[in-house]
Enzyme design. Structure first.
Site, PDB file in Angstrom:
ATOM      1  N   ALA A 124     -13.123 -11.554   0.597  1.00 31.08           N
ATOM      2  CA  ALA A 124     -13.244 -13.048   1.108  1.00 31.08           C
ATOM      3  C   ALA A 124     -14.930 -13.426   1.166  1.00 31.08           C
ATOM      4  CB  ALA A 124     -12.736 -13.149   2.569  1.00 31.08           C
ATOM      5  N   ASN A 190     -12.937  -6.974   7.698  1.00 30.20           N
ATOM      6  CA  ASN A 190     -13.469  -6.285   6.465  1.00 30.20           C
ATOM      7  C   ASN A 190     -14.406  -6.840   5.985  1.00 30.20           C
ATOM      8  OD1 ASN A 190     -10.773  -4.331   6.253  1.00 30.20           O
ATOM      9  ND2 ASN A 190      -9.710  -6.427   6.383  1.00 30.20           N
ATOM     10  N   HIS A 220     -17.285 -18.237   6.678  1.00 28.89           N
ATOM     11  CA  HIS A 220     -18.158 -17.189   6.770  1.00 28.89           C
ATOM     12  C   HIS A 220     -19.461 -17.292   6.414  1.00 28.89           C
ATOM     13  CE1 HIS A 220     -14.414 -14.542   6.425  1.00 28.89           C
ATOM     14  NE2 HIS A 220     -14.145 -15.275   5.462  1.00 28.89           N
TER      15      HIS A 220
HETATM   16  N1  LIG Z   1     -11.904  -7.203   1.942  1.00 22.84           N
HETATM   17  C1  LIG Z   1     -11.448  -8.384   2.307  1.00 22.84           C
HETATM   18  O1  LIG Z   1     -12.201  -9.390   2.318  1.00 22.84           O
HETATM   19  C2  LIG Z   1      -9.963  -8.840   3.040  1.00 22.84           C
HETATM   20  C3  LIG Z   1      -9.751  -9.867   3.424  1.00 22.84           C
HETATM   21  C4  LIG Z   1      -8.240 -10.062   3.815  1.00 22.84           C
HETATM   22  C5  LIG Z   1      -7.690  -8.998   4.044  1.00 22.84           C
HETATM   23  N2  LIG Z   1      -7.821  -7.796   3.854  1.00 22.84           N
HETATM   24  C6  LIG Z   1      -7.207  -6.489   4.005  1.00 22.84           C
HETATM   25  O2  LIG Z   1      -6.176  -6.330   3.143  1.00 22.84           O
HETATM   26  C7  LIG Z   1      -5.127  -5.436   3.693  1.00 22.84           C
HETATM   27  C8  LIG Z   1      -3.763  -6.290   3.189  1.00 22.84           C
HETATM   28  O3  LIG Z   1      -3.712  -7.617   3.508  1.00 22.84           O
HETATM   29  P1  LIG Z   1      -2.262  -8.459   3.588  1.00 22.84           P
HETATM   30  O4  LIG Z   1      -2.832  -9.833   3.973  1.00 22.84           O
HETATM   31  O5  LIG Z   1      -1.801  -8.259   2.142  1.00 22.84           O
HETATM   32  O6  LIG Z   1      -1.404  -7.499   4.496  1.00 22.84           O
HETATM   33  P2  LIG Z   1       0.280  -7.803   4.592  1.00 22.84           P
HETATM   34  O7  LIG Z   1       0.402  -7.510   5.775  1.00 22.84           O
HETATM   35  O8  LIG Z   1       0.570  -9.131   4.311  1.00 22.84           O
HETATM   36  O9  LIG Z   1       0.777  -6.603   3.491  1.00 22.84           O
HETATM   37  C9  LIG Z   1       0.715  -5.230   3.716  1.00 22.84           C
HETATM   38  C10 LIG Z   1       1.535  -4.592   2.637  1.00 22.84           C
HETATM   39  O10 LIG Z   1       1.073  -3.198   2.922  1.00 22.84           O
HETATM   40  C11 LIG Z   1       2.398  -2.458   3.056  1.00 22.84           C
HETATM   41  N3  LIG Z   1       2.033  -1.401   3.642  1.00 22.84           N
HETATM   42  C12 LIG Z   1       1.552  -0.976   4.795  1.00 22.84           C
HETATM   43  N4  LIG Z   1       1.281   0.288   5.017  1.00 22.84           N
HETATM   44  C13 LIG Z   1       1.668   0.963   3.888  1.00 22.84           C
HETATM   45  C14 LIG Z   1       1.474   2.160   3.413  1.00 22.84           C
HETATM   46  N5  LIG Z   1       0.876   2.925   4.598  1.00 22.84           N
HETATM   47  N6  LIG Z   1       1.816   2.541   2.308  1.00 22.84           N
HETATM   48  C15 LIG Z   1       2.130   1.828   1.342  1.00 22.84           C
HETATM   49  N7  LIG Z   1       2.421   0.483   1.880  1.00 22.84           N
HETATM   50  C16 LIG Z   1       1.950  -0.170   3.038  1.00 22.84           C
HETATM   51  C17 LIG Z   1       3.291  -3.210   3.973  1.00 22.84           C
HETATM   52  O11 LIG Z   1       4.757  -2.995   3.555  1.00 22.84           O
HETATM   53  C18 LIG Z   1       3.101  -4.687   3.301  1.00 22.84           C
HETATM   54  O12 LIG Z   1       3.830  -4.888   2.031  1.00 22.84           O
HETATM   55  C19 LIG Z   1      -5.147  -5.616   5.132  1.00 22.84           C
HETATM   56  O13 LIG Z   1      -5.456  -4.259   5.484  1.00 22.84           O
HETATM   57  C20 LIG Z   1      -6.432  -6.489   5.314  1.00 22.84           C
HETATM   58  O14 LIG Z   1      -7.101  -6.073   6.509  1.00 22.84           O
HETATM   59  C21 LIG Z   1      -9.271  -7.511   3.390  1.00 22.84           C
END
Ligand SMILES: NC(=O)c1ccc[n+]([C@@H]2O[C@H](COP(=O)([O-])OP(=O)(O)OC[C@H]3O[C@@H](n4cnc5c(N)ncnc54)[C@H](O)[C@@H]3O)[C@@H](O)[C@H]2O)c1
Length: 268
Positions: A124, A190, A220
Site C-alpha cells: 500500500a 504492514n 499514508h
Molecule cells: N503489505 C501491505 O501493504 C498490505 C496491505 C494490506 C494487507 N496486507 C496483508 O495481506 C494479507 C491478506 O490480506 P486480505 O485483505 O487479502 O485478507 P483476507 O482476510 O481477505 O484473505 C485472507 C485469505 O487467506 C486465507 N488464509 C488464511 N490463513 C491461511 C493459511 N494459513 N493458509 C492458507 N490460506 C490462508 C483465507 O482463507 C483467505 O482466503 C493480510 O495479512 C494483510 O495483513 C498487506
C-alpha cells in the site's frame, strides 16, 4: 516462453484480485495454483483454470516458479518457511510479521540455504526506492503516519473508551518505533514494517497512528531527511472495485512484483 507457474497462498481480498489480474494476462503467460486450507470458505470462489492446492506437499508437486503469500501473518510463520526450505522464492504481503527478529532471521537462513529469495512488495506504500537509497546517510530520520477515519479503528477505539460514531477530535492511537507499531497492530501496520525494512530498521523508524474524524479515506505519509535531501510522500489509496475492503494498489503492487521477478529489465 513457457507459462510461469505462480502459487498464491490465500484467496481473500488481495489474493483473488491478484489471481484475476494474472488470469487476465493470459494462460500462455501464467498458470495459477491457490493454496488454501481444506476447510477454507474461500475454496468455493477459486475460478476454473486455477489449481486448488491443499498442502505444502501439493504446492511442491505444482513446482511454482514463484510463491505469493497473501494469507496473513500466521501463514508467514507456517507456510513461508516450508516454501523457502524447498528453494522457492516467496513474495510476502503480510510484511508486519517480520517485525519478529527470530522469524525474520530464520527465513533469511532458509533462503540462504536453499537459494530461494524473500521478496517484499511495496504494497500500500510507495517511494521505498528513495528510502532504501538513504540507508546509511548521515542525519537520517524517517517517519510514517497512518491517518484513517474512526470506522477503520472501531474496535480499538471502543476498547479505549471512545465512541467511534461521535469522535470530534483526533486520537493518536500509537506513537513510537515501527517495531512497537507492528507488534501492537500486526495486521494493520504492514506498511510501517515495509518502510522500516526498506529504511533505517524497526527501532529507528518512527510511526504515528492517527484516528481522524475528518479523514475521508486512508492516507499514508512518509517524511524524512538526511544529508541527501528531504522527502515527503502522501498516498491516499482507493478501494479495489472488486474487493472494497482492500486497497486496490496492494494487489497491483503484487502484480508488479510478479512481473518484475520474470522481467529481463529490473527497476528498483
Ligand atoms: N503489505 C501491505 O501493504 C498490505 C496491505 C494490506 C494487507 N496486507 C496483508 O495481506 C494479507 C491478506 O490480506 P486480505 O485483505 O487479502 O485478507 P483476507 O482476510 O481477505 O484473505 C485472507 C485469505 O487467506 C486465507 N488464509 C488464511 N490463513 C491461511 C493459511 N494459513 N493458509 C492458507 N490460506 C490462508 C483465507 O482463507 C483467505 O482466503 C493480510 O495479512 C494483510 O495483513 C498487506
Amino acid at each position: 516462453m513457457k507459462p510461469r507457474r505462480i502459487a498464491i497462498i490465500g484467496f481473500g481480498a488481495i489474493g483473488s484480485d491478484l489471481a484475476v489480474a494474472l488470469l487476465e494476462r493470459g494462460k500462455e503467460l501464467y498458470r495459477l495454483g491457490i493454496l488454501l486450507d481444506p476447510a477454507s470458505t474461500s475454496r468455493d470462489r477459486v475460478p476454473a483454470g486455477c489449481k486448488l492446492l491443499s498442502s505444502i506437499e501439493e504446492l511442491r508437486e505444482f513446482q511454482p516458479h514463484l510463491v505469493v503469500e497473501a494469507a496473513g501473518h500466521a501463514a508467514v510463520r507456517t507456510h513461508v518457511p516450508a516454501c523457502l526450505g524447498l528453494g522457492f522464492s516467496v513474495v510476502i504481503t503480510s510484511v508486519g510479521a517480520l517485525h519478529d527478529p527470530v522469524l525474520m532471521e530464520g527465513l533469511i537462513a532458509l533462503a540462504e540455504g536453499s537459494g530461494g529469495r524473500i521478496i517484499l512488495p511495496s504494497g500500500a506504500l510507495g517511494g521505498l526506492d528513495y528510502v532504501r537509497a538513504t540507508r546509511g546517510a548521515a542525519g537520517l530520520g524517517i517517519r510514517y503516519e497512518s491517518r484513517k477515519p474512526p470506522e477503520a479503528w472501531r474496535d480499538e477505539l471502543t476498547r479505549l473508551g471512545y465512541d467511534a460514531d461521535h469522535l470530534e477530535e483526533e486520537v493518536v492511537l500509537y506513537q513510537g518505533t515501527a517495531r512497537g507499531a507492528a507488534s501492537a497492530y500486526p495486521s494493520n501496520l504492514n506498511v510501517a514494517a515495509t518502510l522500516a525494512l526498506a529504511g533505517p530498521g524497526f527501532e529507528a523508524t518512527e510511526v504515528a497512528v492517527v484516528v481522524d474524524p475528518k479523514a475521508k479515506g486512508n492516507t499514508h505519509s512518509i517524511t524524512g531527511e538526511s544529508e541527501l535531501g528531504t522527502v515527503r510522500i502522501e498516498i491516499a489509496n482507493r478501494p479495489s472495485p472488486r474487493n472494497p475492503k482492500s486497497s486496490w494498489i496492494v494487489s497491483r503492487s503484487l502484480l508488479a512484483a510478479v512481473e518484475q521477478h520474470f522481467s529481463p529489465v529490473v527497476m528498483l
